[in-house]
Design an enzyme around this catalytic site. Structure first.
Site, mmCIF file in Angstrom:
data_model
loop_
_atom_site.group_PDB
_atom_site.id
_atom_site.type_symbol
_atom_site.label_atom_id
_atom_site.label_comp_id
_atom_site.label_asym_id
_atom_site.label_seq_id
_atom_site.Cartn_x
_atom_site.Cartn_y
_atom_site.Cartn_z
ATOM 1 N N ASP A 123 101.548 7.037 36.383
ATOM 2 C CA ASP A 123 100.381 7.563 37.093
ATOM 3 C C ASP A 123 100.093 6.747 38.350
ATOM 4 O OD1 ASP A 123 98.153 9.070 37.656
ATOM 5 O OD2 ASP A 123 97.246 8.856 35.689
ATOM 6 N N ALA A 125 97.120 5.245 41.245
ATOM 7 C CA ALA A 125 95.824 4.553 41.129
ATOM 8 C C ALA A 125 95.195 4.488 42.510
ATOM 9 C CB ALA A 125 96.022 3.141 40.586
ATOM 10 N N ASP A 126 93.887 4.379 42.530
ATOM 11 C CA ASP A 126 93.192 4.227 43.812
ATOM 12 C C ASP A 126 93.130 2.773 44.225
ATOM 13 O OD1 ASP A 126 92.484 7.031 44.200
ATOM 14 O OD2 ASP A 126 91.414 6.727 42.327
ATOM 15 N N GLY A 137 90.730 8.160 39.532
ATOM 16 C CA GLY A 137 89.813 9.288 39.564
ATOM 17 C C GLY A 137 89.461 9.731 40.969
ATOM 18 N N GLY A 138 90.161 9.148 41.961
ATOM 19 C CA GLY A 138 89.957 9.611 43.340
ATOM 20 C C GLY A 138 90.257 11.105 43.444
ATOM 21 N N GLY A 139 91.183 11.557 42.620
ATOM 22 C CA GLY A 139 91.537 12.990 42.598
ATOM 23 C C GLY A 139 90.776 13.742 41.519
ATOM 24 N N GLU A 145 93.700 11.590 32.395
ATOM 25 C CA GLU A 145 94.618 10.472 32.689
ATOM 26 C C GLU A 145 94.405 9.340 31.692
ATOM 27 O OE1 GLU A 145 95.019 11.138 37.513
ATOM 28 O OE2 GLU A 145 93.525 9.747 36.770
HETATM 29 O O1 5RP Z 1 93.468 8.788 39.759
HETATM 30 C C1 5RP Z 1 94.009 9.658 40.382
HETATM 31 C C2 5RP Z 1 93.578 11.073 40.327
HETATM 32 O O2 5RP Z 1 92.463 11.236 39.501
HETATM 33 C C3 5RP Z 1 95.162 9.330 41.254
HETATM 34 O O3 5RP Z 1 96.150 8.734 40.497
HETATM 35 C C4 5RP Z 1 94.702 8.416 42.345
HETATM 36 O O4 5RP Z 1 93.657 9.061 43.051
HETATM 37 C C5 5RP Z 1 95.835 8.045 43.306
HETATM 38 O O5 5RP Z 1 96.239 9.169 43.996
HETATM 39 P P1 5RP Z 1 97.334 9.117 45.169
HETATM 40 O O6 5RP Z 1 98.656 8.875 44.506
HETATM 41 O O7 5RP Z 1 97.227 10.469 45.811
HETATM 42 O O8 5RP Z 1 96.936 8.002 46.091
#
Ligand code: 5RP
Length: 287
Positions: A123, A125-126, A137-139, A145
């Site tokens: 996964d 991460a922000d 959780g940025g997305g 998750e």
């Molecule tokens: O936690 C998340 C979504 O809920 C993402 O893993 C997080 O936002 C990172 O996203 P990206 O790979 O686009 O930078």
């Protein structure tokens, strides 16, 4: 002609010497030369994702597929390896987006009903701090998750260098996402602000009037915490989770096994989970 400052943001500075055609980039204290300055953020995400998939995805395993833009590269690489090496994998999604990625790439879609234990969850991460505490959780997909990661023997984080941080809040400025039951968002906001300070904002949708509604039908409060203070994130997470109506937080404490950070020059740095202490037990026990 003088040396020009091209870019300056948190822990990243980029200069150009127009006479010698020389460019340098200083990221998190590391200097990258002009030869590799052209690598984009997308290249950095891709290098991290490919390395993680190459090292952690094994034959006959169940893989958790995270959400976000970096995970897209991981799914591409998983699909390539399934095709070229004939790997037998089951992929468990963490969101609507992840489910679509799995289906579009012709991978075997699984769920937690038939796979209560996963070998590995990959996964994004922000932000990842020095102790491997994550903001996610940025997305908006933090709940599924966290559930999927909690069922996996190991959680592997894939990220570009902008997510690498010594302290939460240094790099990611959008706050800690908290998923909440819609009817409770006002009292939850007040309770968190009163107990821990900072300010919580209801996340608003971009192409829709009103708030973001998660894959689980909930709202998200982004907590802009006081980053001048030292926080015990494990304790904070546990206390916030006790507030009625809080579904989950984007704080992942003691969950990630390893993090891969793609760098501006295409290399990948790695960070391992620190040895567990009594104060830093996993947020949720493994299944
Ligand atoms: O936690 C998340 C979504 O809920 C993402 O893993 C997080 O936002 C990172 O996203 P990206 O790979 O686009 O930078």
């Amino acid at each position: 002609m003088e040396i020009q400052l091209l870019l300056s943001r948190d822990r990243e500075t980029c200069y150009h010497d127009p006479v010698r055609g020389f460019k340098t980039r200083l990221v998190n204290g590391r200097l990258f030369s002009s030869t590799n300055i052209g690598m984009s953020l997308e290249d950095a995400k891709k290098s991290a994702a490919y390395k993680a998939v190459n090292e952690y995805v094994k034959d006959n395993t169940v893989i958790g597929v995270g959400s976000g833009s970096t995970v897209v590269y991981a799914v591409h690489r998983i699909a390539e390896r399934v095709k070229s090496e004939g790997l037998k994998l089951v992929c468990v999604p963490t969101s609507f987006q992840a489910r679509q990625l799995i289906i579009e790439h012709g991978l075997v879609l699984g769920d937690l009903e038939s796979n209560r234990r996963l070998d590995c969850a990959i996964d994004g991460a922000d932000e990842v701090d020095a102790k491997m505490v994550l903001i996610k959780g940025g997305g908006g997909c933090l709940l599924q998750e966290k559930i999927v990661a909690s069922c996996a023997d190991r959680m592997v984080v894939i990220a570009d260098y902008t997510k690498d941080s010594s302290k939460l809040g240094q790099q990611y400025r959008k706050g800690i996402p908290i998923e909440v039951v819609p009817m409770a968002y006002v009292p939850i906001k007040a309770k968190v602000e009163q107990c821990f300070g900072g300010c919580l904002k209801l996340r608003m949708a971009v192409a829709k009037a009103g708030p973001v509604v998660t894959d689980n039908g909930n709202f998200i409060l982004d907590w802009h915490f006081d980053d001048g203070k030292e926080h015990d994130w494990d304790a904070v997470n546990r206390e916030v989770m006790m507030i009625p109506g809080v579904v989950d937080t984007g704080l992942f404490v003691g969950m990630a096994t390893k993090a891969y950070f793609g760098q501006p020059d295409g290399t990948v740095t790695e960070r391992y989970k620190a040895k567990q202490t009594a104060q830093m037990a996993p947020t949720i026990g493994r299944a």
